[in-house]
Scaffold this motif. Sequence first.
Motif, PDB file in Angstrom:
ATOM      1  N   PRO A 198      -2.945  -2.775   8.026  1.00  8.91           N
ATOM      2  CA  PRO A 198      -1.597  -3.337   8.138  1.00  8.91           C
ATOM      3  C   PRO A 198      -1.389  -4.356   7.013  1.00  8.91           C
ATOM      4  O   PRO A 198      -2.284  -5.129   6.705  1.00  8.91           O
ATOM      5  N   ALA A 199      -0.262  -4.302   6.389  1.00 11.11           N
ATOM      6  CA  ALA A 199       0.082  -5.215   5.309  1.00 11.11           C
ATOM      7  C   ALA A 199       1.528  -5.628   5.523  1.00 11.11           C
ATOM      8  O   ALA A 199       2.184  -5.140   6.441  1.00 11.11           O
ATOM      9  N   VAL A 200       2.030  -6.485   4.696  1.00 12.23           N
ATOM     10  CA  VAL A 200       3.436  -6.881   4.837  1.00 12.23           C
ATOM     11  C   VAL A 200       4.327  -5.660   4.628  1.00 12.23           C
ATOM     12  O   VAL A 200       5.278  -5.436   5.378  1.00 12.23           O
ATOM     13  N   TYR A 201       3.990  -4.837   3.625  1.00 16.45           N
ATOM     14  CA  TYR A 201       4.766  -3.637   3.317  1.00 16.45           C
ATOM     15  C   TYR A 201       3.823  -2.443   3.147  1.00 16.45           C
ATOM     16  O   TYR A 201       2.767  -2.566   2.536  1.00 16.45           O
ATOM     17  N   VAL A 202       4.244  -1.306   3.671  1.00 19.39           N
ATOM     18  CA  VAL A 202       3.553  -0.045   3.433  1.00 19.39           C
ATOM     19  C   VAL A 202       4.620   0.966   3.043  1.00 19.39           C
ATOM     20  O   VAL A 202       5.634   1.114   3.739  1.00 19.39           O
ATOM     21  N   VAL A 203       4.405   1.641   1.922  1.00 17.75           N
ATOM     22  CA  VAL A 203       5.326   2.654   1.427  1.00 17.75           C
ATOM     23  C   VAL A 203       4.716   4.027   1.704  1.00 17.75           C
ATOM     24  O   VAL A 203       3.554   4.265   1.371  1.00 17.75           O
ATOM     25  N   VAL A 204       5.493   4.891   2.319  1.00 13.27           N
ATOM     26  CA  VAL A 204       5.084   6.266   2.589  1.00 13.27           C
ATOM     27  C   VAL A 204       5.971   7.157   1.742  1.00 13.27           C
ATOM     28  O   VAL A 204       7.199   7.035   1.784  1.00 13.27           O
ATOM     29  N   GLU A 205       5.353   8.043   0.955  1.00 15.72           N
ATOM     30  CA  GLU A 205       6.162   8.909   0.103  1.00 15.72           C
ATOM     31  C   GLU A 205       5.708  10.345   0.239  1.00 15.72           C
ATOM     32  O   GLU A 205       4.531  10.619   0.390  1.00 15.72           O
ATOM     33  N   GLY A 206       6.688  11.224   0.193  1.00 12.57           N
ATOM     34  CA  GLY A 206       6.379  12.635   0.201  1.00 12.57           C
ATOM     35  C   GLY A 206       7.473  13.440   0.883  1.00 12.57           C
ATOM     36  O   GLY A 206       8.279  12.911   1.642  1.00 12.57           O
ATOM     37  N   VAL A 207       7.470  14.724   0.571  1.00 12.69           N
ATOM     38  CA  VAL A 207       8.410  15.642   1.195  1.00 12.69           C
ATOM     39  C   VAL A 207       8.156  15.614   2.706  1.00 12.69           C
ATOM     40  O   VAL A 207       7.011  15.734   3.137  1.00 12.69           O
ATOM     41  N   PHE A 208       9.201  15.435   3.482  1.00  8.21           N
ATOM     42  CA  PHE A 208       9.186  15.392   4.956  1.00  8.21           C
ATOM     43  C   PHE A 208       8.734  14.042   5.510  1.00  8.21           C
ATOM     44  O   PHE A 208       8.449  13.935   6.692  1.00  8.21           O
ATOM     45  N   SER A 209       8.678  12.999   4.691  1.00 13.36           N
ATOM     46  CA  SER A 209       8.197  11.705   5.183  1.00 13.36           C
ATOM     47  C   SER A 209       9.195  10.974   6.081  1.00 13.36           C
ATOM     48  O   SER A 209       8.799  10.067   6.804  1.00 13.36           O
ATOM     49  N   THR A 210      10.474  11.371   6.060  1.00 10.60           N
ATOM     50  CA  THR A 210      11.454  10.648   6.888  1.00 10.60           C
ATOM     51  C   THR A 210      12.095  11.514   7.965  1.00 10.60           C
ATOM     52  O   THR A 210      13.084  11.114   8.575  1.00 10.60           O
ATOM     53  N   GLN A 261       0.858  -1.173   0.000  1.00  6.17           N
ATOM     54  CA  GLN A 261       0.000   0.000   0.000  1.00  6.17           C
ATOM     55  C   GLN A 261       0.902   1.233   0.000  1.00  6.17           C
ATOM     56  O   GLN A 261       2.027   1.183   0.481  1.00  6.17           O
ATOM     57  N   VAL A 262       0.378   2.347  -0.531  1.00 13.46           N
ATOM     58  CA  VAL A 262       1.138   3.591  -0.561  1.00 13.46           C
ATOM     59  C   VAL A 262       0.350   4.679   0.159  1.00 13.46           C
ATOM     60  O   VAL A 262      -0.856   4.828  -0.057  1.00 13.46           O
ATOM     61  N   VAL A 263       1.035   5.425   1.009  1.00 11.02           N
ATOM     62  CA  VAL A 263       0.476   6.607   1.650  1.00 11.02           C
ATOM     63  C   VAL A 263       1.209   7.805   1.059  1.00 11.02           C
ATOM     64  O   VAL A 263       2.445   7.856   1.087  1.00 11.02           O
ATOM     65  N   HIS A 264       0.441   8.759   0.522  1.00  4.28           N
ATOM     66  CA  HIS A 264       1.008   9.954  -0.099  1.00  4.28           C
ATOM     67  C   HIS A 264       0.907  11.119   0.881  1.00  4.28           C
ATOM     68  O   HIS A 264      -0.199  11.494   1.283  1.00  4.28           O
ATOM     69  N   LEU A 265       2.041  11.691   1.236  1.00  2.00           N
ATOM     70  CA  LEU A 265       2.023  12.802   2.190  1.00  2.00           C
ATOM     71  C   LEU A 265       1.258  14.011   1.659  1.00  2.00           C
ATOM     72  O   LEU A 265       0.751  14.805   2.445  1.00  2.00           O
ATOM     73  N   ASP A 266       1.126  14.135   0.345  1.00  2.00           N
ATOM     74  CA  ASP A 266       0.338  15.241  -0.228  1.00  2.00           C
ATOM     75  C   ASP A 266      -1.080  15.258   0.329  1.00  2.00           C
ATOM     76  O   ASP A 266      -1.733  16.289   0.337  1.00  2.00           O
ATOM     77  N   GLU A 267      -1.561  14.109   0.773  1.00  2.00           N
ATOM     78  CA  GLU A 267      -2.907  14.025   1.332  1.00  2.00           C
ATOM     79  C   GLU A 267      -2.975  14.505   2.779  1.00  2.00           C
ATOM     80  O   GLU A 267      -4.059  14.746   3.290  1.00  2.00           O
ATOM     81  N   LEU A 268      -1.825  14.636   3.435  1.00  2.00           N
ATOM     82  CA  LEU A 268      -1.811  14.994   4.849  1.00  2.00           C
ATOM     83  C   LEU A 268      -1.433  16.435   5.128  1.00  2.00           C
ATOM     84  O   LEU A 268      -1.762  16.960   6.186  1.00  2.00           O
ATOM     85  N   TYR A 269      -0.712  17.097   4.203  1.00  2.00           N
ATOM     86  CA  TYR A 269      -0.378  18.507   4.406  1.00  2.00           C
ATOM     87  C   TYR A 269      -1.671  19.302   4.516  1.00  2.00           C
ATOM     88  O   TYR A 269      -2.635  19.006   3.816  1.00  2.00           O
TER      89      TYR A 269
END
Length: 178
Positions: A103-115, A48-56
């Motif tokens: 929850p999944a085996v892998y979750v990818v989080v992408e976006g500026v300030f994600s780390t 699954q992917v979480v896009h930080l653009d959705e959280l700003y």
Amino acid sequence: MLSPVDRVVRRAVMVPPRPTPVLVGIDGRAGAGKTTLAGLVAKRLHAQVVHLDELYDGWSGGAAGNRLLVKRVLRPLARGEHAAYPVFDWETGEYASRRRVEPAVYVVVEGVFSTIRAARDLLDVRVWLEVPAPLRRERALARDGDGFAPHWDAWARQEDELFGPDRPWEHAHEVIEG
């Protein structure tokens, strides 16, 4: 030589199996290619992917987006629970819907300030994309056009303010250039 996708996937599959998701963070400045890389990595990992653009919460919401990511996404997933977060509507300027992440085996989080900051310790794999500013600007404006153009300079200052003291590239497992 491994491709960027192969490098990230290799890192993720090296994390020992466990009951909670392997959390992969892909960070870099605007226009670096985070969304593209995240999509390719997610496809390979069936993640699954979480896009930080959705959280700003708008053009000055980088720090708020990171806090929301940690509180509503990373911490629950790290405990093996589902995550749920409000999704920002860039047209109306307010949070308009919610997204649930199981929850999944892998979750990818992408976006500026994600780390950055507290997110760093919750991520199993941290990736930094390093791309020259002129190419990033060209990519970002080609993608977002007139919507981003008037905000480019202010967003870049915000990146400098949040990345400067944190230096996420120094804490990345993989630094990918170009």
